[in-house]
Design a protein around this motif. Structure first.
Motif, PDB file in Angstrom:
ATOM      1  N   THR A  12       0.838  -1.189   0.000  1.00  0.00           N
ATOM      2  CA  THR A  12       0.000   0.000   0.000  1.00  0.00           C
ATOM      3  C   THR A  12       0.877   1.245   0.000  1.00  0.00           C
ATOM      4  O   THR A  12       2.106   1.163   0.007  1.00  0.00           O
ATOM      5  N   ILE A  13       0.227   2.393  -0.023  1.00  0.00           N
ATOM      6  CA  ILE A  13       0.904   3.689  -0.069  1.00  0.00           C
ATOM      7  C   ILE A  13       0.263   4.581   0.977  1.00  0.00           C
ATOM      8  O   ILE A  13      -0.947   4.514   1.214  1.00  0.00           O
ATOM      9  N   ALA A  14       1.071   5.411   1.632  1.00  0.00           N
ATOM     10  CA  ALA A  14       0.566   6.404   2.581  1.00  0.00           C
ATOM     11  C   ALA A  14       1.040   7.780   2.142  1.00  0.00           C
ATOM     12  O   ALA A  14       2.192   7.944   1.717  1.00  0.00           O
ATOM     13  N   LEU A  15       0.148   8.768   2.236  1.00  0.00           N
ATOM     14  CA  LEU A  15       0.438  10.101   1.722  1.00  0.00           C
ATOM     15  C   LEU A  15       0.304  11.162   2.804  1.00  0.00           C
ATOM     16  O   LEU A  15      -0.603  11.105   3.642  1.00  0.00           O
ATOM     17  N   ALA A  16       1.193  12.157   2.758  1.00  0.00           N
ATOM     18  CA  ALA A  16       1.035  13.336   3.594  1.00  0.00           C
ATOM     19  C   ALA A  16      -0.130  14.168   3.061  1.00  0.00           C
ATOM     20  O   ALA A  16      -0.507  14.043   1.884  1.00  0.00           O
ATOM     21  N   PRO A  17      -0.720  15.031   3.882  1.00  0.00           N
ATOM     22  CA  PRO A  17      -1.931  15.758   3.477  1.00  0.00           C
ATOM     23  C   PRO A  17      -1.768  16.615   2.222  1.00  0.00           C
ATOM     24  O   PRO A  17      -2.736  16.815   1.485  1.00  0.00           O
ATOM     25  N   HIS A  18      -0.567  17.123   1.964  1.00  0.00           N
ATOM     26  CA  HIS A  18      -0.394  18.027   0.825  1.00  0.00           C
ATOM     27  C   HIS A  18      -0.197  17.292  -0.498  1.00  0.00           C
ATOM     28  O   HIS A  18      -0.086  17.925  -1.537  1.00  0.00           O
ATOM     29  N   ILE A  19      -0.176  15.952  -0.478  1.00  0.00           N
ATOM     30  CA  ILE A  19      -0.064  15.163  -1.703  1.00  0.00           C
ATOM     31  C   ILE A  19      -1.463  14.729  -2.124  1.00  0.00           C
ATOM     32  O   ILE A  19      -2.155  14.041  -1.374  1.00  0.00           O
ATOM     33  N   GLU A  61       4.608 -16.973  -6.599  1.00  0.00           N
ATOM     34  CA  GLU A  61       4.265 -16.283  -5.364  1.00  0.00           C
ATOM     35  C   GLU A  61       3.159 -15.258  -5.622  1.00  0.00           C
ATOM     36  O   GLU A  61       3.128 -14.650  -6.679  1.00  0.00           O
ATOM     37  N   PRO A  62       2.254 -15.068  -4.673  1.00  0.00           N
ATOM     38  CA  PRO A  62       1.202 -14.046  -4.845  1.00  0.00           C
ATOM     39  C   PRO A  62       1.781 -12.643  -4.656  1.00  0.00           C
ATOM     40  O   PRO A  62       1.909 -12.156  -3.535  1.00  0.00           O
ATOM     41  N   ARG A  63       2.191 -12.028  -5.745  1.00  0.00           N
ATOM     42  CA  ARG A  63       2.818 -10.713  -5.691  1.00  0.00           C
ATOM     43  C   ARG A  63       2.009  -9.719  -6.506  1.00  0.00           C
ATOM     44  O   ARG A  63       1.300 -10.085  -7.448  1.00  0.00           O
ATOM     45  N   GLY A  64       2.151  -8.453  -6.159  1.00  0.00           N
ATOM     46  CA  GLY A  64       1.419  -7.424  -6.892  1.00  0.00           C
ATOM     47  C   GLY A  64       2.089  -6.082  -6.754  1.00  0.00           C
ATOM     48  O   GLY A  64       3.094  -5.928  -6.062  1.00  0.00           O
ATOM     49  N   ALA A  65       1.523  -5.110  -7.447  1.00  0.00           N
ATOM     50  CA  ALA A  65       2.013  -3.734  -7.379  1.00  0.00           C
ATOM     51  C   ALA A  65       0.826  -2.801  -7.244  1.00  0.00           C
ATOM     52  O   ALA A  65      -0.250  -3.052  -7.796  1.00  0.00           O
ATOM     53  N   VAL A  66       1.008  -1.717  -6.498  1.00  0.00           N
ATOM     54  CA  VAL A  66      -0.002  -0.672  -6.401  1.00  0.00           C
ATOM     55  C   VAL A  66       0.506   0.535  -7.186  1.00  0.00           C
ATOM     56  O   VAL A  66       1.707   0.819  -7.202  1.00  0.00           O
ATOM     57  N   MET A  67      -0.415   1.225  -7.842  1.00  0.00           N
ATOM     58  CA  MET A  67      -0.041   2.330  -8.714  1.00  0.00           C
ATOM     59  C   MET A  67      -0.896   3.533  -8.377  1.00  0.00           C
ATOM     60  O   MET A  67      -2.121   3.419  -8.252  1.00  0.00           O
ATOM     61  N   ALA A  68      -0.258   4.667  -8.203  1.00  0.00           N
ATOM     62  CA  ALA A  68      -0.984   5.882  -7.851  1.00  0.00           C
ATOM     63  C   ALA A  68      -0.525   7.027  -8.746  1.00  0.00           C
ATOM     64  O   ALA A  68       0.675   7.195  -8.972  1.00  0.00           O
ATOM     65  N   ARG A  69      -1.478   7.779  -9.220  1.00  0.00           N
ATOM     66  CA  ARG A  69      -1.157   9.015  -9.931  1.00  0.00           C
ATOM     67  C   ARG A  69      -1.374  10.151  -8.951  1.00  0.00           C
ATOM     68  O   ARG A  69      -2.470  10.311  -8.398  1.00  0.00           O
ATOM     69  N   GLY A  99       4.396   1.097  -6.255  1.00  0.00           N
ATOM     70  CA  GLY A  99       4.943   0.461  -5.074  1.00  0.00           C
ATOM     71  C   GLY A  99       4.806  -1.045  -5.199  1.00  0.00           C
ATOM     72  O   GLY A  99       3.745  -1.538  -5.584  1.00  0.00           O
ATOM     73  N   CYS A 100       5.874  -1.788  -4.878  1.00  0.00           N
ATOM     74  CA  CYS A 100       5.804  -3.239  -5.104  1.00  0.00           C
ATOM     75  C   CYS A 100       6.753  -3.995  -4.182  1.00  0.00           C
ATOM     76  O   CYS A 100       7.644  -3.421  -3.555  1.00  0.00           O
ATOM     77  N   GLY A 144       3.573   6.959 -20.572  1.00  0.00           N
ATOM     78  CA  GLY A 144       3.946   7.953 -21.575  1.00  0.00           C
ATOM     79  C   GLY A 144       5.102   8.817 -21.120  1.00  0.00           C
ATOM     80  O   GLY A 144       6.113   8.325 -20.622  1.00  0.00           O
ATOM     81  N   ASP A 145       4.928  10.129 -21.257  1.00  0.00           N
ATOM     82  CA  ASP A 145       5.988  11.070 -20.893  1.00  0.00           C
ATOM     83  C   ASP A 145       5.925  11.494 -19.426  1.00  0.00           C
ATOM     84  O   ASP A 145       6.700  12.360 -18.994  1.00  0.00           O
ATOM     85  N   ALA A 146       5.016  10.906 -18.663  1.00  0.00           N
ATOM     86  CA  ALA A 146       4.864  11.294 -17.257  1.00  0.00           C
ATOM     87  C   ALA A 146       6.103  10.919 -16.444  1.00  0.00           C
ATOM     88  O   ALA A 146       6.797   9.940 -16.747  1.00  0.00           O
ATOM     89  N   ARG A 147       6.393  11.715 -15.432  1.00  0.00           N
ATOM     90  CA  ARG A 147       7.435  11.336 -14.472  1.00  0.00           C
ATOM     91  C   ARG A 147       6.944  10.115 -13.703  1.00  0.00           C
ATOM     92  O   ARG A 147       5.780  10.041 -13.316  1.00  0.00           O
ATOM     93  N   TRP A 148       7.833   9.173 -13.473  1.00  0.00           N
ATOM     94  CA  TRP A 148       7.429   7.989 -12.718  1.00  0.00           C
ATOM     95  C   TRP A 148       8.515   7.578 -11.736  1.00  0.00           C
ATOM     96  O   TRP A 148       9.694   7.901 -11.891  1.00  0.00           O
ATOM     97  N   LEU A 149       8.075   6.860 -10.709  1.00  0.00           N
ATOM     98  CA  LEU A 149       8.965   6.366  -9.664  1.00  0.00           C
ATOM     99  C   LEU A 149       8.470   4.996  -9.229  1.00  0.00           C
ATOM    100  O   LEU A 149       7.288   4.822  -8.919  1.00  0.00           O
ATOM    101  N   ILE A 150       9.372   4.013  -9.223  1.00  0.00           N
ATOM    102  CA  ILE A 150       9.084   2.680  -8.684  1.00  0.00           C
ATOM    103  C   ILE A 150       9.839   2.554  -7.364  1.00  0.00           C
ATOM    104  O   ILE A 150      11.034   2.856  -7.293  1.00  0.00           O
ATOM    105  N   ALA A 151       9.148   2.128  -6.324  1.00  0.00           N
ATOM    106  CA  ALA A 151       9.782   2.001  -5.017  1.00  0.00           C
ATOM    107  C   ALA A 151       9.273   0.754  -4.323  1.00  0.00           C
ATOM    108  O   ALA A 151       8.129   0.336  -4.529  1.00  0.00           O
ATOM    109  N   GLY A 152      10.132   0.153  -3.495  1.00  0.00           N
ATOM    110  CA  GLY A 152       9.683  -0.992  -2.727  1.00  0.00           C
ATOM    111  C   GLY A 152      10.805  -1.942  -2.369  1.00  0.00           C
ATOM    112  O   GLY A 152      11.984  -1.671  -2.604  1.00  0.00           O
TER     113      GLY A 152
END
Length: 213
Positions: free
Chosen positions: A91-98, A112-120, A132-133, A157-165
């Motif tokens: 999962t992902i946790a966000l500060a109020p200003h995000i 293995e039961p694995r997955g990724a969560v994706m947030a814009r 996040g994965c 596409g051309d969006a900035r992206w970040l993979i973390a985990g």
């Protein structure tokens, strides 16, 4: 990790944390300790792994109310209607200003039961596509999961992206080699095992439009 656009001063603090079902080295499940650590780190974004008990009925181990009250973070629920926090433990946790614009989740290939969560997300300087994965332990399946993630970020596409985990890759690049050209792979220091850290399993992979340290 802090990240920003090369031409923009605002920095973003991102944390990756495998909370291991909130069970510590003393073998006690104590979610309050996890919340305390996150409060001390004070991230803008926290990408979390193993946020449930990992066995049916996979109960959540973190309280959204406690996270918000004591760490100032909003815990997202990417469980796709399953009635529990987290998707395959992620999962992902966000500060109020995000600001959250969109949230989704995908299964990753492998036994293995694995997955990724994706947030814009909407940040002060524009949008960010965050993944996040927690990747598989077996190298063959880890490579398959990375190939799926490559497809996912290409779809941004051309969006900035970040993979973390917790990417479970003990080598500097290894199964992450599809990202080695163009993107930046940043280790988060030695993180496994907690008692005697030897491997940098937690990583951040940044699109060419981001800088980070």
């Amino acid at each position: 990790m802090t990240t920003q656009r090369p031409d923009s001063p605002p920095a973003l603090r991102v944390a990756s944390y495998n909370i291991r079902k909130a069970v510590g080295l003393d073998r006690r499940r104590d979610p309050a300790r996890i919340v305390e650590v996150l409060a001390e780190i004070a991230p803008d974004i926290a990408v979390l792994q193993e946020v449930d008990t990992r066995v049916p009925p996979r109960r959540a181990v973190l309280s959204p109310a406690s996270m918000e009250a004591h760490a100032g973070l909003r815990l997202l629920d990417p469980s796709v209607g399953l009635g529990r926090t987290g998707f395959h433990g992620n999962t992902i946790a966000l500060a109020p200003h995000i600001e959250l614009l969109d949230l989704d989740a995908i299964d990753l290939p492998g036994l293995e039961p694995r997955g990724a969560v994706m947030a814009r997300l909407r940040l002060p300087d524009g949008e960010l596509f965050l993944v996040g994965c927690h990747l598989p332990l077996v190298a063959t399946f880890r490579r398959e999961a990375v190939a799926r993630l490559v497809e996912v970020v290409r779809g941004a596409g051309d969006a900035r992206w970040l993979i973390a985990g917790d990417l479970n890759e003990p080598r500097p690049v290894g199964a992450l080699s599809p990202f080695a050209e163009g993107a930046r792979i940043l280790p988060a220091g030695l993180s496994f095992h907690t008692r005697m850290p030897r491997f940098p399993l937690d990583r951040f992979i940044l699109s060419p439009h981001l800088t980070g340290a």
